[in-house]
Write an enzyme that holds these catalytic residues in place. Structure first.
Site: not given
Ligand code: PXP
Length: 242
Positions: A10, A12-13, A46, A48, A52-53, A73, A104, A154, A193, A216
């Site tokens: 992921n 996003d960050h 994701h 959103r 925001r990202h 996502e 989330t 998931e 997550h 993350h």
């Molecule tokens: N899976 C889903 C459905 C999520 O919403 C997220 C966070 O965006 C993740 C996995 C990944 O989580 P993390 O960034 O804490 O690894």
């Protein structure tokens, strides 16, 4: 089941850091391509509602440039459904979304939201997008996912990651039981997550799991060691656990 456990990275960050300064860098698409090259089986992003990202342009460029599957996502809104149908990602994971949350924070209430989710699931499936629901590891939610006819769930590992000692073991068992129940009923099971190098192994060892989505921690570690080595290390830890 066991076998190869896919890693979805992921990104996003990367976009969070970019957006902190309103600059064009670091580019999440560049991160996605590096992660894929280093062994990520897919890329997760994701979009959103508050952007925001990840932005709409990021999704368009990911859909265009990736050679590995894109997992979008999305909240269960008409706007996001339209975007998913426009870009046709390999997969769409429906997540709950509250503007004030930092991330989330809980799973989707698939049981309570059946009537809202059913047409959305139908539309995504009709477009050949693999739909998944991000849910708590709970039999009630899995039964609701079955009624909705989704091919994938998931399981939310956030609580497992936050707990320690015996309480963590209890949560791990809940995740393992939920994975077994879903798989027994023909649903492909993913999880994610809060996963890190330190806590991933017991999750990766659950034989019914087919994919982990991790963001993350990997992006944070990449500051110190670089994204490719960090993705390779996570891959190795997941492989070792199988
Ligand atoms: N899976 C889903 C459905 C999520 O919403 C997220 C966070 O965006 C993740 C996995 C990944 O989580 P993390 O960034 O804490 O690894």
């Amino acid at each position: 089941m066991s076998g190869h456990l896919r890693l979805g990275v992921n990104i996003d960050h990367v976009a969070t850091v970019r957006n902190a300064r309103g600059s064009g860098y670091p580019d999440p698409v560049r991160a996605a391509l590096i992660a894929a090259e280093a062994g990520a089986d897919g890329i997760t992003a994701h979009l959103r509602e508050d952007r925001r990202h990840i932005t709409d342009d990021d999704i368009a460029r990911l859909a265009d440039q990736l050679t590995v599957p894109l997992n979008l996502e999305m909240a269960a809104t008409d706007e996001m459904l339209g975007i998913a149908l426009r870009h046709g990602p390999h997969a769409a994971c429906i997540v709950p979304e509250r503007r004030e949350e930092r991330t989330t924070e809980g799973g989707l209430d698939a049981a309570g939201q059946h009537n809202h989710l059913a047409p959305m699931v139908r539309a995504l499936k009709g477009a050949n997008i693999r739909v998944s629901l991000f849910i708590e590891p709970d039999a009630r939610q899995i039964e609701a996912a079955m009624r909705l006819g989704v091919p994938v769930v998931e399981l939310h590992t956030g609580r497992y990651c936050e707990l320690e000692g015996e309480a963590r073991s209890v949560e791990l068992r809940r995740i393992a039981d939920a994975a077994a129940l879903a798989a027994k009923n023909g649903i492909e099971v993913h999880a994610g997550h809060g996963l890190t190098f330190d806590n991933v192994a017991p999750i990766a060892a659950i034989p019914q799991l087919q994919e982990l989505n991790i963001g993350h921690f990997l992006i944070g570690e990449a500051i110190f060691d670089g994204l490719a080595p960090v993705v390779r290390r996570m891959r190795a830890l997941m492989d070792d656990a199988r």
